[in-house]
Structure formats: structure tokens, C-alpha cells
Design an enzyme around this catalytic site. Structure first.
Site, mmCIF file in Angstrom:
data_model
loop_
_atom_site.group_PDB
_atom_site.id
_atom_site.type_symbol
_atom_site.label_atom_id
_atom_site.label_comp_id
_atom_site.label_asym_id
_atom_site.label_seq_id
_atom_site.Cartn_x
_atom_site.Cartn_y
_atom_site.Cartn_z
ATOM 1 N N LYS A 96 7.865 -9.808 37.969
ATOM 2 C CA LYS A 96 9.319 -9.769 37.705
ATOM 3 C C LYS A 96 9.695 -8.444 37.044
ATOM 4 O O LYS A 96 10.683 -7.820 37.414
ATOM 5 C CB LYS A 96 9.717 -10.942 36.795
ATOM 6 C CG LYS A 96 9.793 -12.268 37.537
ATOM 7 C CD LYS A 96 9.859 -13.455 36.611
ATOM 8 C CE LYS A 96 9.759 -14.752 37.422
ATOM 9 N NZ LYS A 96 9.535 -15.941 36.583
ATOM 10 N N GLN A 118 9.881 -18.434 30.677
ATOM 11 C CA GLN A 118 8.868 -18.814 31.657
ATOM 12 C C GLN A 118 8.319 -20.205 31.311
ATOM 13 O O GLN A 118 7.870 -20.446 30.194
ATOM 14 C CB GLN A 118 7.738 -17.768 31.640
ATOM 15 C CG GLN A 118 6.715 -17.932 32.733
ATOM 16 C CD GLN A 118 7.273 -17.687 34.134
ATOM 17 O OE1 GLN A 118 7.979 -16.717 34.387
ATOM 18 N NE2 GLN A 118 6.961 -18.596 35.053
ATOM 19 N N ASP A 172 18.056 -18.443 35.650
ATOM 20 C CA ASP A 172 17.247 -19.446 36.356
ATOM 21 C C ASP A 172 18.123 -20.578 36.904
ATOM 22 O O ASP A 172 17.666 -21.372 37.725
ATOM 23 C CB ASP A 172 16.224 -20.062 35.382
ATOM 24 C CG ASP A 172 14.815 -19.539 35.617
ATOM 25 O OD1 ASP A 172 14.559 -19.030 36.724
ATOM 26 O OD2 ASP A 172 13.986 -19.649 34.698
#
Ligand code: NDP
Length: 304
Positions: free
Chosen positions: A64, A108, A131
Site C-alpha cells: 500500500k 489493518q 476502507d
């Protein structure tokens, strides 16, 4: 838009080339990031928070950060020890919510057991929730309102639309009902006017349901679970699964939730694993970060 390539090994399906499609999207995002910098002095930034030392998570976080830098955005990495407490993580989220250089926040998952992941997700400013997991964004998606949409489902729908730009009226089967893939992909397909069935572990006669599907999205987490004789001839098959299995010579390899070789002989188009949905997830994260930066600063986002 790149659609894919025909595979020569007795397969009829077009292979949907997620790598190229994702690279094309990342290129468009990078061009719009350059425009934001030039015209508005704005650099989108993404904070990625990693707690503990999960090797798979570390790989994701590295890729990422690389994609962010390539797109001209600013990465803010926060690596916290496994022993981090919930209050400490919530305090970091508060700081990131207030930080003007941070347009997006990604925590995460999974988190260590002492931390309630739902509490942490709910603490993120919904406008920075790249997200798309915050209850506000989940609710807005189900109401059909503009929202930050979860990256993997968003990528799945984009890939399907490279084959068939309108999904209206298609019979779509989503196998899996998780909050991160199955449910949001079903919402997105409904918004595209597909007729959506969501299957799960208690579904009866899954194979018969699959044989009716013009569009099949597999998000199960079971290696090669969907067999070739489940596929309707000509169907679009999007394989979300990432499963590590033992390969030749004691080496492990990654396969999807669909038996690719069998399915590619019947389907009209299919995503490979790896190289299908995976690269799109990161490209959509870049797109969400760009959109969040635009919304937070009252700047119009390019329609990508
Ligand atoms: P979850 O384990 O959260 O959900 C799996 C779903 O599959 C559940 O809804 C479960 O049903 C259903 N399921 C399990 N067994 C069966 C069965 N025998 N028949 C029908 N349905 C079944 O997984 P995720 O949604 O998080 O992920 C799914 C897969 O996608 C994994 O392989 C994961 O690694 C991959 N993935 C890939 C990403 C990418 O970027 N490419 C991103 C995210 C995930 P029930 O609800 O009844 O238990």
C-alpha cells in the site's frame, strides 16, 4: 479500458487482467493527484496503522505504501507493538482524525484480541474511512447514498463492468456474506440493478444457484470450492479468494475460491488468482484516498 486476453490453453473465457486494469486506474488517480497539487496545493495522505507483527499484514502495508508513493500521495505509517492497548489506539485515531495532512485512515485488520475492532472502526472520522467499514458509510451504501465504498467489493464491480458495462438485469450470485466483501458487493450490485442472491454456508444446493448466475462472485476463503460444472456457460466469474495450498516440489502457491482451469472452459470471462481482484483492491484504496482528500477540502474530484 483494458478488458483482458484470450487464453490459448483450450479455455474459452476471456481472462480479466486485473493487473493492467488496476495499473490503468492507478495512473488516472496519479494524474488527478498531480492536478490537486498543481491547482490547489493539496497532497492526499493516507495513514496506515498496523498493530503487531502479522507477516501477511506487513506485506499488505508495504505494498500500500509503495502504491501511495507512486500515485504522488503521502504515506503516514504507524507501527504499534502487539501489546498496544485499546485506549492508546483510540488516542492515535483521534490525532489522525484531527490531522489536516491525513485524508484517509486505514487500520489493518486483524487487531490483537485486547482491542475491539468495531470500536476502533467507529472512532474513525467517516470522511476519512477509506476502507468504507464505518457504520455511517455502511449505512449510506445500503441507502444508496454517496459513501466511501469498501475497496475489494468496489474493485470486483469495476472488473465485471470491464466485460459488461451495464450489469442491469443480470442474475448475480455472491457466495459469502462477510462485512468486508460479500455484503457490500451485494449492495453495489443492487445499485447496478442486478438481481442479487447472497449465498453462505447454510445455503442449500449452491451448485444449482450458481448454474443460473450470469455473474458469480466467490468470496468464501476455500480453495477451488466452485467447480467448473457450477458455471453457467458465458458467465462472468469474479474470484475474490486468496488461498495458499501445497504446490509442486513442496512449494506453496496461491489459488482462488474457483477451480480456475475448469471454470475458464465454461465462463465467458474470469479473473485469475493472483492478478485479478487483488491488484484492484489497492487501486481502489488509492481512489478512495483521493476522493476523501477532495471531499475534506471541498474540491471537486475527477470522475474516474
Ligand atoms: P469470511 O471468512 O469472513 O467469509 C466467508 C464467507 O464464505 C462466509 O459468509 C461463509 O458463510 C461463506 N462460506 C464458507 N463456507 C461456505 C460454503 N461451504 N458454502 C457457501 N458459503 C460458504 O471471508 P472474507 O469475506 O473476509 O474473505 C473471503 C475470501 O476472500 C478469503 O479467501 C480472503 O482471503 C479473500 N479476500 C481477498 C481480498 C483481495 O483483495 N483479493 C480482500 C478480502 C478478502 P457463513 O457466513 O455462513 O459463515
Amino acid at each position: 479500458m483494458v478488458v483482458g486476453r484470450k487464453n490459448g490453453r483450450g479455455m474459452t473465457a476471456t481472462i480479466i487482467d486485473g493487473k493492467s486494469i488496476a495499473a490503468e486506474l492507478r495512473g488516472k488517480v496519479a494524474a488527478d493527484v498531480a492536478r490537486l497539487k498543481r491547482d490547489h496545493g493539496l497532497t492526499p495522505g493516507l495513514a496506515v496503522v498496523l498493530v503487531g507483527q502479522n507477516p501477511a499484514s506487513e506485506v499488505y502495508v508495504r505494498s500500500k505504501a509503495k502504491a501511495l508513493v507512486e500515485a504522488g500521495m503521502a504515506p503516514f505509517d504507524h507501527k504499534l507493538p502487539e501489546s498496544t492497548g485499546e485506549a492508546e489506539l483510540l488516542a492515535l485515531i483521534d490525532r489522525l482524525n484531527a490531522d489536516k495532512a491525513v485524508s484517509g485512515i486505514l487500520v489493518q485488520l486483524p487487531l490483537p484480541p485486547q482491542i475491539d475492532a468495531q470500536k476502533v472502526i467507529a472512532a474513525i472520522d467517516p470522511m476519512k474511512d477509506v476502507d468504507g467499514f464505518h457504520p455511517v458509510n455502511v449505512g449510506r451504501l445500503s441507502l444508496g447514498l454517496p459513501s466511501l465504498v469498501p475497496c475489494t467489493p468496489y474493485g470486483c464491480v469495476m472488473l465485471a463492468k470491464t466485460v459488461k458495462p451495464s450489469l442491469a438485469g443480470l442474475d448475480a450470485l455472491v457466495i459469502g456474506r462477510s462485512n468486508i466483501v460479500g455484503k457490500p458487493v451485494a449492495q453495489l450490485l443492487l445499485a447496478e440493478n442486478a438481481t442479487v442472491t447472497v449465498a453462505h454456508s447454510k445455503t442449500r444446493d449452491l451448485a444449482a444457484l450458481a448454474r443460473r448466475a450470469d455473474l458469480l462472485i466467490a468470496a468464501i476463503g476455500k480453495a477451488e470450492f466452485v467447480r467448473g460444472d457450477w458455471i453457467k456457460p458465458g458467465a462472468i466469474v469474479i474470484d475474490v479468494g486468496i488461498n495458499r495450498i501445497d504446490g509442486e516440489g513442496g512449494k506453496s502457491r496461491i489459488v482462488g475460491d474457483v477451480a480456475f482451469g475448469e471454470a475458464a472452459r465454461v465462463a465467458g470471462a474470469i479473473t485469475p488468482v493472483p492478478g485479478g481482484v487483488g491488484p484492484m483492491t489497492i487501486a481502489c484504496l488509492m481512489l478512495n484516498t483521493l476522493r476523501a482528500a477532495c471531499a475534506l477540502n471541498g474540491v471537486k474530484a475527477a470522475s474516474l
